[in-house]
Design a protein around this motif. Structure first.
Motif, PDB file in Angstrom:
ATOM      1  N   ASN A 120      29.741  36.781  27.973  1.00 26.85           N
ATOM      2  CA  ASN A 120      30.112  35.439  28.072  1.00 26.85           C
ATOM      3  C   ASN A 120      31.595  34.969  28.718  1.00 26.85           C
ATOM      4  N   GLU A 121      32.425  36.100  28.971  1.00 21.43           N
ATOM      5  CA  GLU A 121      33.766  35.720  29.412  1.00 21.43           C
ATOM      6  C   GLU A 121      34.016  34.970  30.581  1.00 21.43           C
ATOM      7  N   TYR A 122      34.986  33.926  30.499  1.00 26.15           N
ATOM      8  CA  TYR A 122      35.178  33.212  31.784  1.00 26.15           C
ATOM      9  C   TYR A 122      36.632  33.273  32.257  1.00 26.15           C
ATOM     10  N   ILE A 123      37.851  32.923  31.244  1.00 25.64           N
ATOM     11  CA  ILE A 123      38.988  32.840  32.051  1.00 25.64           C
ATOM     12  C   ILE A 123      39.675  34.179  32.660  1.00 25.64           C
ATOM     13  N   LEU A 148      41.105  36.792  37.575  1.00 26.44           N
ATOM     14  CA  LEU A 148      41.265  38.220  38.179  1.00 26.44           C
ATOM     15  C   LEU A 148      40.295  38.278  39.311  1.00 26.44           C
ATOM     16  N   LEU A 149      39.138  37.591  39.269  1.00 32.27           N
ATOM     17  CA  LEU A 149      38.205  38.005  40.385  1.00 32.27           C
ATOM     18  C   LEU A 149      38.104  36.699  41.377  1.00 32.27           C
ATOM     19  N   SER A 150      38.127  36.931  42.815  1.00 32.99           N
ATOM     20  CA  SER A 150      38.107  35.892  43.583  1.00 32.99           C
ATOM     21  C   SER A 150      36.857  36.039  44.655  1.00 32.99           C
ATOM     22  N   SER A 151      36.493  37.117  45.004  1.00 29.06           N
ATOM     23  CA  SER A 151      35.337  37.347  45.917  1.00 29.06           C
ATOM     24  C   SER A 151      34.002  36.964  45.349  1.00 29.06           C
ATOM     25  N   SER A 152      33.326  36.205  45.998  1.00 31.84           N
ATOM     26  CA  SER A 152      31.978  35.593  45.497  1.00 31.84           C
ATOM     27  C   SER A 152      31.002  36.645  45.343  1.00 31.84           C
ATOM     28  N   HIS A 153      31.220  38.064  45.958  1.00 31.75           N
ATOM     29  CA  HIS A 153      30.100  39.203  45.673  1.00 31.75           C
ATOM     30  C   HIS A 153      30.528  39.764  44.477  1.00 31.75           C
ATOM     31  N   LEU A 161      48.767  35.186  30.552  1.00 32.88           N
ATOM     32  CA  LEU A 161      47.676  35.074  31.735  1.00 32.88           C
ATOM     33  C   LEU A 161      48.551  35.292  33.236  1.00 32.88           C
ATOM     34  N   VAL A 162      49.938  34.498  33.019  1.00 33.00           N
ATOM     35  CA  VAL A 162      50.523  34.484  34.671  1.00 33.00           C
ATOM     36  C   VAL A 162      51.108  36.117  34.719  1.00 33.00           C
ATOM     37  N   PRO A 163      51.907  36.454  33.671  1.00 27.86           N
ATOM     38  CA  PRO A 163      52.165  38.028  33.992  1.00 27.86           C
ATOM     39  C   PRO A 163      51.152  38.890  33.919  1.00 27.86           C
ATOM     40  N   LEU A 164      50.044  38.743  33.282  1.00 26.37           N
ATOM     41  CA  LEU A 164      48.720  39.580  33.452  1.00 26.37           C
ATOM     42  C   LEU A 164      48.385  39.574  34.839  1.00 26.37           C
ATOM     43  N   PHE A 165      48.189  38.464  35.448  1.00 27.43           N
ATOM     44  CA  PHE A 165      47.819  38.234  36.855  1.00 27.43           C
ATOM     45  C   PHE A 165      48.815  38.999  37.793  1.00 27.43           C
ATOM     46  N   PHE A 166      49.884  38.901  37.861  1.00 25.59           N
ATOM     47  CA  PHE A 166      50.609  39.675  38.808  1.00 25.59           C
ATOM     48  C   PHE A 166      50.819  41.094  38.297  1.00 25.59           C
ATOM     49  N   LEU A 167      50.683  41.652  36.973  1.00 29.73           N
ATOM     50  CA  LEU A 167      50.607  42.950  37.045  1.00 29.73           C
ATOM     51  C   LEU A 167      49.586  43.679  37.544  1.00 29.73           C
ATOM     52  N   VAL A 168      48.278  42.778  37.335  1.00 25.80           N
ATOM     53  CA  VAL A 168      46.971  43.289  38.062  1.00 25.80           C
ATOM     54  C   VAL A 168      47.043  43.650  39.333  1.00 25.80           C
ATOM     55  N   LYS A 169      47.741  42.635  39.892  1.00 27.50           N
ATOM     56  CA  LYS A 169      47.989  42.437  41.429  1.00 27.50           C
ATOM     57  C   LYS A 169      49.019  43.495  41.938  1.00 27.50           C
ATOM     58  N   THR A 170      50.012  43.728  41.075  1.00 26.05           N
ATOM     59  CA  THR A 170      50.921  44.776  41.415  1.00 26.05           C
ATOM     60  C   THR A 170      50.247  46.257  41.641  1.00 26.05           C
ATOM     61  N   LEU A 171      49.306  46.290  40.622  1.00 26.05           N
ATOM     62  CA  LEU A 171      48.774  47.545  40.587  1.00 26.05           C
ATOM     63  C   LEU A 171      47.470  47.708  41.507  1.00 26.05           C
ATOM     64  N   GLY A 172      47.293  46.537  42.365  1.00 25.37           N
ATOM     65  CA  GLY A 172      46.358  46.839  43.246  1.00 25.37           C
ATOM     66  C   GLY A 172      44.971  46.655  43.019  1.00 25.37           C
ATOM     67  N   LEU A 173      44.727  46.091  41.784  1.00 26.29           N
ATOM     68  CA  LEU A 173      43.577  45.979  41.091  1.00 26.29           C
ATOM     69  C   LEU A 173      42.954  44.634  40.928  1.00 26.29           C
ATOM     70  N   LEU A 174      43.736  43.690  41.653  1.00 29.70           N
ATOM     71  CA  LEU A 174      43.141  42.079  41.521  1.00 29.70           C
ATOM     72  C   LEU A 174      41.855  42.067  42.584  1.00 29.70           C
ATOM     73  N   ASP A 175      41.224  41.176  41.920  1.00 29.65           N
ATOM     74  CA  ASP A 175      39.770  41.132  42.523  1.00 29.65           C
ATOM     75  C   ASP A 175      38.957  42.473  42.761  1.00 29.65           C
ATOM     76  N   THR A 176      39.164  43.348  41.717  1.00 32.42           N
ATOM     77  CA  THR A 176      38.255  44.692  41.922  1.00 32.42           C
ATOM     78  C   THR A 176      37.556  44.664  40.354  1.00 32.42           C
ATOM     79  N   HIS A 177      36.520  45.046  40.432  1.00 35.51           N
ATOM     80  CA  HIS A 177      35.792  45.272  39.092  1.00 35.51           C
ATOM     81  C   HIS A 177      36.602  46.084  38.143  1.00 35.51           C
ATOM     82  N   LEU A 178      37.058  47.414  38.803  1.00 38.40           N
ATOM     83  CA  LEU A 178      37.963  48.163  37.982  1.00 38.40           C
ATOM     84  C   LEU A 178      39.165  47.397  37.123  1.00 38.40           C
TER      85      LEU A 178
END
Lengths: 293, 285
Positions: free
Chosen positions: B215-218, B223-228, B129-146
């Motif tokens: 149903n996915e939650y974790i 990976l998503l933070s913006s409310s919209h 989970l933690v490395p995945l979070f940073f990987l997605v962040k590094t790719l600039g994909l954090l907080d995006t649907h993509l």
């Protein structure tokens, strides 16, 4: 057959999926092994190698032990209750010991279709001491001095176990049903001719022939128990006083609420090693004891 | 046939009645909370506190309207639809391509790739989970649907490959040869002939992916933070956290109904297929 030996074409087909898989699964998991040995706080990629420092910290962390204890507690209880109930239901519907079997098979599976989040919120409502189902039901029988179910350590834990059982039984029942339906009817006929009752045929036919399925479900239950997160996070958020904190919620808290990424991954690694070795151990024990037929 | 003693028969009868009672009680425990939720979603919060069991005095849609608009459940619903469908398409397409090659071609490293995929079924999500979070962040994909779609699709690939490889193996190779004889290229062969033949396997994987992504939650939580951008489970979890302090439960009840209905309906319509699919998934051992 030159068609199927076309390795270049095959690679083109496999490559996209494989790249995805390597990027988003293999790389993070591989990194996790490294990250558990560093001190890493905050948002930058600055890490400081601490060797086994994180592990030493973990050994001395009472909250780690408490969450480990709770996780084991939930896993053991659900690991006993769920298969017993599921097996009982599966035998009753397949051996036609109950009327309306088809209806029960369908309805008992309902909780498995719902998001764990929805299940947790639903039961959070249902266990509300004022308007919840349970309290109101008990009031019908004259109980008045009812506890706040999720506010007291003992009740909160019991509630988590109960909700996890409620959420899981249907799935395991379906698995056992399919396994029992795979047992040749002749075996049961032979039992009947020998004068065996329902209990004896369960004991000597159903149970031994379910050993494969028991093995599979045992591993599922183990993974499910040690991964307990959604229900706890939503119903109690680990409380009261960390009475329901699990390893998974503690990992999440450390990483994403306190920013201790290295330490969180160390705990995650421990969680993985425990589940992995327990899964291997149970497969090994069951292989040793399994019945050939 | 052997004679049964009256006592035995009495005992068997009692057991039958008892079993039936156990089933009915557990049936109520399973179904009643959902039914209660269903009709409570039409009640106001004050009505709920006044009489928890009672049916709503008036079946008002206020809660649903409030949930859909003010509590953003409408947004979450469309986000969930978009994320689920995109994941489905991507995961099934990539997974089917890989499975087809693994089942029908021979190449070096084939077993390594196949078991490499299957190993993905064994790893708990929390470890990466933690490395995945940073990987997605590094790719600039954090907080995006993509970002979340790509991660979901990647996590679904092991199961897809597991089911579909087994499925493609059952399709006779002669069909492929006939296709090539007719002048199809390898990709046309896959797309026009093999993929349609794999429809039952695709359906099984599709149903499961739909239910689990819906149903996915974790992962959504991390990976998503913006409310919209929130999906339904994430949105509802946040809503619950907020309502805890505000004591206005109507919208939350309505939101729960909205998240639960699609999968329940899907199950009732496709009940046989889902039950069969679970067994397929479990036999991987």
């Amino acid at each position: 057959m030159s068609l199927q030996n076309n390795g270049r074409v095959a690679l083109l087909f496999v490559l996209p999926a494989f790249l995805f898989y390597v990027t988003f699964l293999v790389v993070p998991y591989a990194l996790a092994f490294g990250v558990s040995f560093v001190k890493w706080r905050g948002v930058t990629l600055n890490m400081e190698y601490t060797g086994l420092g994180n592990f030493a910290k973990m050994i001395g962390d009472p909250f780690f032990w408490k969450s480990l204890y709770n996780t084991v507690f939930f896993t053991v209880l659900t690991g006993i209750i769920v298969p017993c109930m599921a097996l009982y239901f599966a035998v009753a519907v397949t051996r036609k010991l109950v009327a309306g079997a088809r209806l029960f098979r369908i309805t008992f599976f309902f909780p498995n279709l719902i998001s764990q989040v929805a299940i947790a919120v639903l039961w959070w409502f249902a266990l509300n001491p004022e308007f919840g189902i349970l309290s109101n039901f008990l009031r019908l029988f004259g109980f008045t001095d009812l506890p706040s179910w999720l506010g007291e350590p003992g009740w909160a834990r019991a509630a988590i176990v109960a909700v996890k059982v409620w959420a899981a039984v249907g799935f395991y029942m379906v698995l056992y049903v399919s396994a029992i339906e795979g047992i040749p009817e002749d075996y049961y006929d032979a039992c009947k001719i020998d004068g065996a009752g329902e209990w004896q045929s369960f004991r000597h036919v159903t149970l031994p022939l379910l050993s494969e399925m028991m093995k599979v479900t045992g591993v599922f239950l183990l993974l499910n128990g040690f991964g307990t997160f959604d229900v706890v996070r939503i119903m109690t958020d680990g409380g009261p006083d960390r009475a329901t904190e699990t390893l998974a919620t503690y990992i999440y808290e450390n990483a994403f609420e306190l920013g201790k990424f290295g330490y969180a991954t160390t705990i995650a690694m421990t969680l993985f090693l425990i589940t992995f070795s327990l899964a291997m151990l149970s497969l090994w024990i069951q292989r040793r004891d399994s019945v050939e037929y | 046939m052997h004679d049964e003693k009256p006592l035995d028969r009495l005992f068997a009868g009692a057991r039958r009645v008892l079993t039936q009672c156990v089933f009915m009680v557990y049936g109520v425990i399973v179904v009643f909370p959902m039914v209660w939720l269903g009709y409570t979603a039409f009640k106001s919060t004050s009505e709920l506190f006044a009489s928890a069991w009672a049916l709503p005095v008036e079946w008002k849609l206020d809660n649903f309207v409030e949930a859909w608009t003010e509590a953003q459940i409408g947004d979450f619903f469309w986000n969930s639809i978009f994320v689920t469908i995109s994941t489905l398409v991507l995961q099934l397409f990539l997974g089917a391509m890989a499975s087809y090659a693994l089942a029908k071609y021979r190449f070096r490293g084939q077993n390594l790739v196949y078991y490499g995929f299957l190993a993905g079924l064994m790893f708990p999500i929390f470890l990466g989970l933690v490395p995945l979070f940073f990987l997605v962040k590094t790719l600039g994909l954090l907080d995006t649907h993509l970002g979340i779609i790509l991660v979901y699709a990647a996590f679904g690939i092991p199961f897809t490959v597991f089911v579909l490889t087994a499925f493609f193996r059952t399709i006779p190779t002669t069909i492929m040869e006939a296709g090539i004889m007719d002048g199809c290229g390898h990709f046309t062969l896959f797309l026009r002939i093999m993929l349609p033949l794999a429809k039952p396997g695709l359906t099984t994987v599709g149903i499961f992916t739909f239910i689990s992504i819906w149903n996915e939650y974790i992962l959504a939580l991390v990976l998503l933070s913006s409310s919209h951008l929130r999906t339904l489970p994430l949105g509802i979890a946040v809503l619950q956290f907020v309502q805890f302090y505000e004591v206005d439960f109507g919208a939350l009840f309505a939101g729960l109904v909205i998240v639960m209905l699609p999968t329940l309906v899907c199950y009732i319509v496709l009940q046989e297929q889902i039950t069969k699919g679970i067994t397929v998934g479990a036999v991987k051992g």
